[in-house]
Design a protein around this motif. Structure first.
Motif, PDB file in Angstrom:
ATOM      1  N   LEU A  80       0.585  -1.201   0.037  1.00 57.73           N
ATOM      2  CA  LEU A  80      -0.008  -0.239   0.447  1.00 57.73           C
ATOM      3  C   LEU A  80       1.064   1.417   0.010  1.00 57.73           C
ATOM      4  O   LEU A  80       0.474   2.169  -0.438  1.00 57.73           O
ATOM      5  CB  LEU A  80      -0.663   0.263   0.954  1.00 57.73           C
ATOM      6  CG  LEU A  80      -1.925  -0.940   1.378  1.00 57.73           C
ATOM      7  CD1 LEU A  80      -2.859  -0.713   2.626  1.00 57.73           C
ATOM      8  CD2 LEU A  80      -2.787  -0.865   0.191  1.00 57.73           C
ATOM      9  N   ILE A  81       1.646   0.902   1.121  1.00 54.05           N
ATOM     10  CA  ILE A  81       2.812   2.082   0.711  1.00 54.05           C
ATOM     11  C   ILE A  81       3.345   2.405  -0.426  1.00 54.05           C
ATOM     12  O   ILE A  81       3.731   3.924  -1.230  1.00 54.05           O
ATOM     13  CB  ILE A  81       3.582   1.994   1.898  1.00 54.05           C
ATOM     14  CG1 ILE A  81       3.138   2.298   2.922  1.00 54.05           C
ATOM     15  CG2 ILE A  81       4.673   3.452   2.493  1.00 54.05           C
ATOM     16  CD1 ILE A  81       4.097   1.809   4.307  1.00 54.05           C
ATOM     17  N   ALA A  82       3.386   1.923  -1.390  1.00 51.29           N
ATOM     18  CA  ALA A  82       4.590   1.569  -2.431  1.00 51.29           C
ATOM     19  C   ALA A  82       3.631   2.117  -3.199  1.00 51.29           C
ATOM     20  O   ALA A  82       4.080   2.907  -4.331  1.00 51.29           O
ATOM     21  CB  ALA A  82       5.088   0.235  -3.051  1.00 51.29           C
ATOM     22  N   VAL A  83       2.123   1.590  -3.725  1.00 53.80           N
ATOM     23  CA  VAL A  83       1.037   2.357  -4.151  1.00 53.80           C
ATOM     24  C   VAL A  83       1.061   3.886  -4.593  1.00 53.80           C
ATOM     25  O   VAL A  83       0.896   4.643  -5.450  1.00 53.80           O
ATOM     26  CB  VAL A  83      -0.071   1.533  -4.212  1.00 53.80           C
ATOM     27  CG1 VAL A  83      -1.316   2.724  -4.444  1.00 53.80           C
ATOM     28  CG2 VAL A  83      -0.115   0.051  -4.448  1.00 53.80           C
ATOM     29  N   GLY A  84       0.943   4.316  -2.583  1.00 51.37           N
ATOM     30  CA  GLY A  84       0.793   5.306  -2.642  1.00 51.37           C
ATOM     31  C   GLY A  84       1.813   6.395  -3.270  1.00 51.37           C
ATOM     32  O   GLY A  84       1.524   7.457  -4.136  1.00 51.37           O
ATOM     33  N   VAL A  85       3.517   5.765  -3.088  1.00 54.85           N
ATOM     34  CA  VAL A  85       4.682   7.062  -3.649  1.00 54.85           C
ATOM     35  C   VAL A  85       4.767   6.180  -5.280  1.00 54.85           C
ATOM     36  O   VAL A  85       4.964   7.468  -5.719  1.00 54.85           O
ATOM     37  CB  VAL A  85       5.848   5.997  -2.932  1.00 54.85           C
ATOM     38  CG1 VAL A  85       6.957   6.442  -3.621  1.00 54.85           C
ATOM     39  CG2 VAL A  85       5.470   6.174  -1.738  1.00 54.85           C
TER      40      VAL A  85
END
Length: 474
Positions: A80-85
């Motif tokens: 999820l963090i990677a998607v946001g970034v």
């Protein structure tokens, strides 16, 4: 004897009481108090812990299972963090803006409806957001439709087919990431299997829209909203076909079956390099107000184009945009863990097993269960973790891969959401596009056809993925 077998579990009537109270809290919190999902699930988790302790369950066991549940979500949280970034990087680099530009550029009157659907499909798949697609190119297409004389419910249907296709199967969308986490299914494996029902339903929808839209071939594409979007995007970004490289890199790595996190990291790095080369974005924040790449990664793209519609298209992404979903995952873990610790899930599934004598009945029953639970609560962010955590272990017992569960839940959750007027997503669709949910339903076949396909698959067993080298208990 293992630690698990030594643990005490509640009695059947106590388990039933906990389930009734748990569902009642969710229903009252959503429908009466209009509280946030996170608060409802956390409150429910506290109540479940209190009830479990009153029924003789040790608090240390409850705490240990809550910790273990949250630990199991670590990979999903990192994704999820990677998607946001990734989204923030692709915005500041101009990758998403050029996809919007090219998508709207290929519009022709006779193919308005299918192209509208395809453009919305591309945007939702690449950006991983149905809501963002609806509020941006969706709103623009509704304005174009008025100029062409195309009925608004039909246009809204085409938009929803495209927007929710990406929401169901894009690795950048938080819906499949969430379902992947609660069902313990590798993200890309689950997405590929979800295409078994969503893919044919989408193709049928595009053919239907193409045939229906042929009657509008004499219209002219344009309009104030359309022109404003095109001119603003071209003046705000240095558009170049090379900006399409990041999604190409991600798609190639996915096809090569590379792990999700390294794949997204590659997309982020390529996007960051292009942001420096083509948009002149600085690596660190400068005094002239230009947003740095690292700030876009953290807070999403914040550049002001001077056009509110375009701003709503591109001002998104960033690590912080995923904190809401990450908090929801943790809240769901706090709610679900006590039910497992107390043995409530085991008791519930024992009853289901008595009714479901084979995998076909079980899979169809789960589909109905999740569809009904989602329809009642109107929030798949609640139904996914609650139902998913309860039934995920049943599928292997019946010789079925858990990917089947992921597909079923996406079809009866994210896919069904736009048609339920009291659901959060359904209300957003109606208010954003200005068309009521029932009127667009006939013109968005994918949303309900995928459910029909899943029902047929469940009843016949055709297309259901079975576990290899393992015999079903039932």
């Amino acid at each position: 004897m293992s630690e698990t077998t030594q643990r005490k579990i509640v009695k059947p009537w106590q388990a039933l009481l906990m389930i009734v109270v748990g569902i009642a809290i969710i229903f009252l919190g959503l429908m009466v108090f209009k509280a946030k999902n996170h608060v409802i699930l956390l409150t429910d988790g506290v109540v479940m812990c209190v009830m479990a302790c009153c029924f003789g369950i040790k608090y240390d066991d409850l705490q240990a299972d809550i910790k273990a549940t949250i630990n199991s979500m670590l990979v999903a949280i990192l994704i999820l963090i990677a998607v946001g970034v990734l989204v923030g990087t692709w915005m500041i680099s101009g990758t998403v803006p050029i996809m919007i530009y090219y998508g709207m550029k290929v519009l022709t009157p006779g193919l308005f409806l299918p192209i509208t659907c395809i453009v919305c499909t591309l945007m939702s798949t690449m950006a991983g957001t149905s809501w963002g697609t609806l509020a941006t190119v969706g709103v623009a297409f509704m304005g174009v439709a008025q100029g062409l004389g195309v009925p608004l419910p039909v246009t809204a249907g085409a938009i929803c087919v495209g927007a929710f296709f990406g929401d169901k199967v894009s690795p950048l969308s938080d819906s499949p990431v969430l379902v992947s986490s609660v069902t313990d299914v590798p993200l890309m494996d689950g997405i590929k299997h979800s295409l078994v029902s969503t893919g044919p339903a989408w193709l049928i929808s595009v053919v239907f829209l193409a045939v229906y839209g042929m009657q509008f071939h004499s219209g002219t594409v344009g309009g104030e909203v359309y022109d404003a979007i095109m001119s603003t995007v071209t003046t705000s970004f240095n558009l170049n076909p090379i900006l399409l490289l990041p999604p190409v890199v991600v798609v190639v790595l996915i096809v090569m079956k590379k792990p999700t996190l390294p794949t997204f990291t590659a997309g982020i790095v390529v996007g960051a390099v292009l942001a420096v080369i083509f948009q002149g974005a600085p690596l660190i924040q400068t005094t002239d107000g230009a947003q740095s790449i690292f700030m876009a990664m953290y807070e999403g793209y914040t550049g002001d184009t001077g056009n509110d519609i375009v701003n709503s298209m591109i001002q998104r992404g960033g690590l912080t945009s995923m904190l809401n979903t990450i908090g929801l995952l943790i809240s769901a873990g706090v709610f679900g863990a006590p039910l497992r610790t107390a043995g409530v899930v085991d008791i519930l599934l024992d009853y289901v097993r008595k009714i479901a004598h084979n995998s076909k009945v079980m899979a169809t029953g789960v589909l109905i269960l999740h569809g009904v639970f989602f329809t009642i609560t109107g929030a798949y962010y609640v139904s996914y973790p609650v139902v998913g955590s309860m039934v995920k272990d049943m599928f292997p017992e019946y010789g079925l891969d858990k990917k089947n569960l992921m597909r079923i839940m996406l079809d009866t959750g994210t896919g069904l959401a736009p048609l339920v007027s009291w659901a959060t997503t359904g209300a957003y669709v109606a208010s954003t596009l200005g068309v009521d949910n029932m009127s667009l339903t006939p013109f968005a076949p994918m949303l309900w056809l995928s459910i029909v396909i899943s029902v047929v698959m469940g009843l016949t067993g055709i297309g259901m993925v079975k576990l290899k080298d393992q015999k079903a208990v039932h």
